[in-house]
Write an enzyme that holds these catalytic residues in place. Structure first.
Site, PDB file in Angstrom:
ATOM      1  N   CYS A 113      42.194 102.360  57.972  1.00 17.23           N
ATOM      2  CA  CYS A 113      42.749 101.005  57.984  1.00 17.23           C
ATOM      3  C   CYS A 113      43.088 100.562  59.401  1.00 17.23           C
ATOM      4  O   CYS A 113      43.593 101.342  60.203  1.00 17.23           O
ATOM      5  CB  CYS A 113      44.049 100.957  57.176  1.00 17.23           C
ATOM      6  SG  CYS A 113      43.991 101.675  55.531  1.00 17.23           S
ATOM      7  N   CYS A 114      42.803  99.304  59.670  1.00 19.48           N
ATOM      8  CA  CYS A 114      43.294  98.639  60.870  1.00 19.48           C
ATOM      9  C   CYS A 114      43.493  97.172  60.508  1.00 19.48           C
ATOM     10  O   CYS A 114      43.275  96.783  59.363  1.00 19.48           O
ATOM     11  CB  CYS A 114      42.359  98.839  62.074  1.00 19.48           C
ATOM     12  SG  CYS A 114      40.770  98.004  61.974  1.00 19.48           S
ATOM     13  N   TRP A 115      43.894  96.350  61.465  1.00 20.07           N
ATOM     14  CA  TRP A 115      44.254  94.965  61.164  1.00 20.07           C
ATOM     15  C   TRP A 115      43.153  94.246  60.394  1.00 20.07           C
ATOM     16  O   TRP A 115      43.403  93.647  59.357  1.00 20.07           O
ATOM     17  CB  TRP A 115      44.606  94.238  62.457  1.00 20.07           C
ATOM     18  CG  TRP A 115      45.178  92.876  62.241  1.00 20.07           C
ATOM     19  CD1 TRP A 115      44.622  91.701  62.642  1.00 20.07           C
ATOM     20  CD2 TRP A 115      46.403  92.539  61.601  1.00 20.07           C
ATOM     21  NE1 TRP A 115      45.435  90.654  62.288  1.00 20.07           N
ATOM     22  CE2 TRP A 115      46.545  91.142  61.637  1.00 20.07           C
ATOM     23  CE3 TRP A 115      47.409  93.288  60.983  1.00 20.07           C
ATOM     24  CZ2 TRP A 115      47.632  90.463  61.087  1.00 20.07           C
ATOM     25  CZ3 TRP A 115      48.489  92.616  60.435  1.00 20.07           C
ATOM     26  CH2 TRP A 115      48.593  91.227  60.492  1.00 20.07           C
TER      27      TRP A 115
END
Length: 194
Positions: A113-115
């Site tokens: 996950c990232c932005w």
């Protein structure tokens, strides 16, 4: 009225869900509820408990919820990045660590996950043997498992709601790689691309 991709995907997912319900009621499908699941039951046989590596570059959005949800479903979870205080939390490093867990056999699958989810998927896909897919809904998760034999799920911390997360995970874990020769040839070719 103009139909959007999201509308089409939602309609296709709803049709799939209705078909599964009809099959379940008629006894044509082997379907059982999944304990701790946010969404509906998964097909038996695609619901084995796994070791899943999870990486996030910050504790925001559904970062902690992913870990909670996977544990509620009975999976063993290994955490990286911002989820692990001793590790570097940048998206490239965190996603690489989770992807390497899969490639080197320390985990069955991973969630990165990232932005936006884009960087996490790019970093994970740099690891040989990993096929990471950025999924924004259940339909894309199901397709990633079926047509791409994806073994790493990439999520956007900005766009993924808790409800969407449950639906995405339901589809991801219910999915399985296609046995169609054309689909298998595509996956084999992807693995050969250097």
């Amino acid at each position: 009225m103009v139909s959007t991709f999201a509308d089409d995907a939602l309609a296709q997912w709803a049709a799939l869900r209705r078909a599964e319900e009809v099959a379940k009621k008629s006894g044509a499908a082997d379907v059982a509820p999944r304990p701790g699941s946010v969404g509906s039951g998964a097909r038996v046989g695609h619901n084995r408990l796994m070791r899943i590596s999870v990486a996030a570059d910050e504790i925001t959005g559904v970062a902690n919820v992913v870990v909670e949800e996977l544990r509620e479903r009975g999976h063993e979870v290994v955490v990286h990045g911002a989820l692990q205080a001793e590790e570097r939390d940048d998206w490239a490093w965190a996603s690489e660590a989770a992807a390497r867990d899969v490639a080197e056999g320390r985990a069955d699958q991973a969630v990165v996950c990232c932005w936006t989810g884009t960087g996490a998927s790019i970093a994970a896909n740099k690891v040989a043997g990993v096929r990471a897919a950025l999924c924004v809904d259940a339909y894309s998760a199901e397709g990633a498992r079926k047509w791409n034999d994806a073994n790493v799920l990439a999520l956007s911390l900005r766009l993924t709601s808790r409800a969407q997360l449950g639906e995405i995970l339901d589809a991801w874990f219910a999915g399985a790689a296609s046995t169609d020769p054309g689909d298998r040839a595509n996956i084999a070719h992807v693995d050969e691309i250097a």
